[in-house]
Design an enzyme around this catalytic site. Structure first.
Site, PDB file in Angstrom:
ATOM      1  N   LYS A 212     113.333  61.527  13.143  1.00 27.80           N
ATOM      2  CA  LYS A 212     113.689  62.514  14.237  1.00 27.80           C
ATOM      3  C   LYS A 212     115.065  61.992  14.383  1.00 27.80           C
ATOM      4  O   LYS A 212     115.675  61.039  14.110  1.00 27.80           O
ATOM      5  CB  LYS A 212     112.742  61.978  15.258  1.00 27.80           C
ATOM      6  CG  LYS A 212     112.606  62.917  16.498  1.00 27.80           C
ATOM      7  CD  LYS A 212     111.236  63.816  16.131  1.00 27.80           C
ATOM      8  CE  LYS A 212     111.118  64.772  17.169  1.00 27.80           C
ATOM      9  NZ  LYS A 212     109.768  65.508  16.905  1.00 27.80           N
TER      10      LYS A 212
ATOM     11  N   GLY B  96      99.618  74.344  30.889  1.00 21.71           N
ATOM     12  CA  GLY B  96     100.886  74.764  30.080  1.00 21.71           C
ATOM     13  C   GLY B  96     100.794  75.804  29.288  1.00 21.71           C
ATOM     14  O   GLY B  96      99.872  75.761  28.104  1.00 21.71           O
TER      15      GLY B  96
ATOM     16  N   GLY C 122     102.647  77.621  27.142  1.00 19.53           N
ATOM     17  CA  GLY C 122     104.033  77.938  26.669  1.00 19.53           C
ATOM     18  C   GLY C 122     103.728  78.446  25.274  1.00 19.53           C
ATOM     19  O   GLY C 122     102.822  79.203  25.141  1.00 19.53           O
ATOM     20  N   ASN C 123     104.561  78.545  24.423  1.00 22.64           N
ATOM     21  CA  ASN C 123     104.110  78.846  23.066  1.00 22.64           C
ATOM     22  C   ASN C 123     102.699  78.385  22.312  1.00 22.64           C
ATOM     23  O   ASN C 123     102.293  79.390  21.798  1.00 22.64           O
ATOM     24  CB  ASN C 123     105.358  78.400  21.835  1.00 22.64           C
ATOM     25  CG  ASN C 123     106.751  78.857  22.099  1.00 22.64           C
ATOM     26  OD1 ASN C 123     106.991  80.107  22.513  1.00 22.64           O
ATOM     27  ND2 ASN C 123     107.804  78.136  22.361  1.00 22.64           N
ATOM     28  N   VAL C 124     102.765  77.240  22.464  1.00 21.28           N
ATOM     29  CA  VAL C 124     101.433  76.814  21.954  1.00 21.28           C
ATOM     30  C   VAL C 124     100.212  76.966  22.724  1.00 21.28           C
ATOM     31  O   VAL C 124      99.146  77.549  22.192  1.00 21.28           O
ATOM     32  CB  VAL C 124     101.341  75.072  21.761  1.00 21.28           C
ATOM     33  CG1 VAL C 124     100.180  74.584  20.938  1.00 21.28           C
ATOM     34  CG2 VAL C 124     102.574  74.859  20.594  1.00 21.28           C
TER      35      VAL C 124
HETATM   36  P1  NAD Z   1     106.649  75.307  25.693  1.00 21.86           P
HETATM   37  O1  NAD Z   1     107.964  74.788  26.124  1.00 21.86           O
HETATM   38  O2  NAD Z   1     106.828  76.838  25.094  1.00 21.86           O
HETATM   39  O3  NAD Z   1     105.617  75.308  26.833  1.00 21.86           O
HETATM   40  C1  NAD Z   1     105.408  74.280  27.937  1.00 21.86           C
HETATM   41  C2  NAD Z   1     104.768  75.311  29.021  1.00 21.86           C
HETATM   42  O4  NAD Z   1     104.497  74.029  29.884  1.00 21.86           O
HETATM   43  C3  NAD Z   1     105.682  76.050  29.663  1.00 21.86           C
HETATM   44  O5  NAD Z   1     105.182  77.124  29.914  1.00 21.86           O
HETATM   45  C4  NAD Z   1     105.962  75.369  31.077  1.00 21.86           C
HETATM   46  O6  NAD Z   1     106.286  75.922  32.105  1.00 21.86           O
HETATM   47  C5  NAD Z   1     104.662  74.647  31.178  1.00 21.86           C
HETATM   48  N1  NAD Z   1     104.810  73.472  32.119  1.00 21.86           N
HETATM   49  C6  NAD Z   1     105.741  72.425  32.294  1.00 21.86           C
HETATM   50  N2  NAD Z   1     105.664  71.461  33.258  1.00 21.86           N
HETATM   51  C7  NAD Z   1     104.275  71.835  33.517  1.00 21.86           C
HETATM   52  C8  NAD Z   1     103.487  70.918  34.424  1.00 21.86           C
HETATM   53  N3  NAD Z   1     103.945  70.091  35.056  1.00 21.86           N
HETATM   54  N4  NAD Z   1     102.043  71.655  34.775  1.00 21.86           N
HETATM   55  C9  NAD Z   1     101.728  72.832  34.119  1.00 21.86           C
HETATM   56  N5  NAD Z   1     102.680  73.704  33.126  1.00 21.86           N
HETATM   57  C10 NAD Z   1     103.811  72.886  32.885  1.00 21.86           C
HETATM   58  O7  NAD Z   1     106.207  74.260  24.912  1.00 21.86           O
HETATM   59  P2  NAD Z   1     105.219  74.359  23.370  1.00 21.86           P
HETATM   60  O8  NAD Z   1     106.024  74.631  22.208  1.00 21.86           O
HETATM   61  O9  NAD Z   1     104.017  75.384  23.788  1.00 21.86           O
HETATM   62  O10 NAD Z   1     104.669  72.686  23.393  1.00 21.86           O
HETATM   63  C11 NAD Z   1     103.643  72.354  24.375  1.00 21.86           C
HETATM   64  C12 NAD Z   1     103.570  71.107  23.869  1.00 21.86           C
HETATM   65  O11 NAD Z   1     103.135  70.694  22.621  1.00 21.86           O
HETATM   66  C13 NAD Z   1     104.751  70.048  24.162  1.00 21.86           C
HETATM   67  O12 NAD Z   1     104.345  68.855  24.643  1.00 21.86           O
HETATM   68  C14 NAD Z   1     105.288  69.871  22.508  1.00 21.86           C
HETATM   69  O13 NAD Z   1     106.115  68.463  22.425  1.00 21.86           O
HETATM   70  C15 NAD Z   1     103.817  69.809  21.854  1.00 21.86           C
HETATM   71  N6  NAD Z   1     103.968  70.231  20.554  1.00 21.86           N
HETATM   72  C16 NAD Z   1     104.573  71.515  20.278  1.00 21.86           C
HETATM   73  C17 NAD Z   1     104.435  71.932  19.074  1.00 21.86           C
HETATM   74  C18 NAD Z   1     104.917  73.115  18.346  1.00 21.86           C
HETATM   75  O14 NAD Z   1     104.747  73.658  17.452  1.00 21.86           O
HETATM   76  N7  NAD Z   1     105.496  74.092  19.251  1.00 21.86           N
HETATM   77  C19 NAD Z   1     103.986  70.810  17.881  1.00 21.86           C
HETATM   78  C20 NAD Z   1     103.475  69.709  18.140  1.00 21.86           C
HETATM   79  C21 NAD Z   1     103.578  69.263  19.562  1.00 21.86           C
END
Ligand code: NAD
Length: 365
Positions: A94, A194, A196-198
């Site tokens: 990382k 949450g 977001g993207n995932v």
């Molecule tokens: P993202 O930033 O697109 O989405 C995160 C969402 O969580 C946002 O909409 C944000 O507003 C919301 N959020 C933040 N604080 C919050 C709270 N206290 N209560 C409720 N919602 C809250 O991130 P992502 O890419 O969707 O990833 C989500 C999680 O999955 C992260 O922890 C990331 O490390 C993990 N992850 C992502 C991937 C990937 O492929 N993107 C892979 C492995 C792990």
């Protein structure tokens, strides 16, 4: 100075690197500095027994260099186990760049960072993480081949989030099978924290299957957008943890299963995308076990993203990405069963599989 009278911060400085709390026999730690671009980065290579150390680059405004070092040590170790348990021939690495992505990330800084990655000759392969977007990886690609997560236009596998979500969905199904005897999620009450993207892609999978989905986010506009798109319900209360639900899916931040929340949880299954969901892996993993809550290990079920970028190295296509991601169902179920048989936490059972794979490969070498 006597160690008994030193503050935690002073203690940290006795052995600044190998003595760090998160140091876990990492193979190599590289400090990168460039005066002209302002780059200050740390690359952590935890273990390369199974293959080159692959893991994303995070750009974050750390409070101190100690925090940045701690983060890269912890995250790179996590990548070793994620790839090992998923059956990929990758090690764990990382990188962290110290600074605020919005204001301090410049093309020059990213190119200089790419040159540092290149100087490691492929022992470390980067990808995107917090603070990075696909176009940053495209830029890094111009100075080194040791980068993944590049855009489809440039021959990469594109945005990993829908695949990550699909893997989480598979892991959730396996946990449901273990907890309820059926992997069908129709009518199950699922809280996605949450979106977001995932989170959004997970909501799509869940609503297609007929689950009763509640969504929670700090972004109200986003909540309304997702509700309208997938006909799901917005959670309007102020303490999600105490709500009646079948499945809790943390997809925002880590450490949401902690001393405060763990005794409120009514869910029978925890399965989500967020990294490091358990504030204390051992303690909270054990309490979940005692409470009969099935926890699908985060670093296993969120491995879809790394499966997606691994395709760029191994030149496999969409079909194989999906097959490998669907296999997370089998791996999760196997680990949940192993944990039950051995009387250990599911997190520990997943770590044991990862460690055994590394140990076997090391002996073969
Ligand atoms: P993202 O930033 O697109 O989405 C995160 C969402 O969580 C946002 O909409 C944000 O507003 C919301 N959020 C933040 N604080 C919050 C709270 N206290 N209560 C409720 N919602 C809250 O991130 P992502 O890419 O969707 O990833 C989500 C999680 O999955 C992260 O922890 C990331 O490390 C993990 N992850 C992502 C991937 C990937 O492929 N993107 C892979 C492995 C792990």
């Amino acid at each position: 100075m006597l160690t008994e009278v030193m503050t935690p911060n002073e203690l940290k400085k006795i052995d600044p690197v190998f003595g760090q709390m998160s140091f876990d026999d990492h193979e190599q730690i590289v400090f990168c500095n460039d005066k002209d671009t302002g780059l200050k980065a740390i690359i952590g290579i935890h273990n390369t027994v199974l293959g080159p150390a692959l893991g994303g680059t995070r750009m974050w405004k750390y409070n101190s260099e100690w925090d940045a070092l701690n983060d890269v040590l912890r995250l790179s170790r996590g990548m070793t186990f994620k790839s090992a348990v998923t059956g990929l021939n990758l090690g764990g690495g990382k990188a962290v760049i110290i600074g605020e992505a919005k204001t301090q990330k410049t093309p020059e800084l990213m190119l200089r960072f790419g040159e540092f990655v290149h100087s490691l000759g492929g022992r470390y392969i980067t990808a995107e993480d917090v603070g990075m977007v696909t176009s940053d990886m495209d830029l890094v690609r111009t100075v080194t081949p040791f980068v993944t997560g590049i855009s489809e236009e440039n021959g990469g596998a594109g945005n990993p989030s829908p695949i990550t979500a699909y893997g989480v969905f598979m892991g959730m199904k396996a946990a449901a099978k273990f907890a309820y005897g059926s992997e069908v999620l129709e009518d199950k009450v699922v809280y996605v924290q949450g979106i977001g993207n995932v989170g959004e892609a997970l909501v799509e999978n869940l609503s297609n299957e007929g689950a009763k989905v509640y969504i929670d986010d700090i972004n109200l506009e986003r909540l309304e957008e997702i509700r309208d798109k997938y006909s799901v319900s917005i959670y309007t209360g102020d303490n999600l943890y105490g709500e009646e639900m079948d499945i809790y899916a943390p997809c925002a931040l880590g450490a949401t299963v902690n001393d405060t929340t763990i005794n409120q949880l009514k869910a029978k299954v925890i399965a989500g995308a967020a990294n490091n969901q358990l504030a204390d892996e051992n303690k909270h993993g054990m309490i979940l076990r005692e409470k009969g809550i099935v926890y699908a290990p985060d670093f296993l079920i969120n491995a879809g993203g790394i499966i997606n970028v691994y395709a760029e190295l191994e030149n496999y296509g969409r079909q194989e990405i999906i097959r490998k991601t669907e296999n997370l169902y089998n791996t999760t179920l196997e680990i949940l069963n192993n944990a039950e048989i051995s009387g250990i936490t599911t997190h520990q059972a997943a770590l044991d599989v990862a460690r055994a794979r590394i140990a076997t490969r090391k002996k073969e070498k």
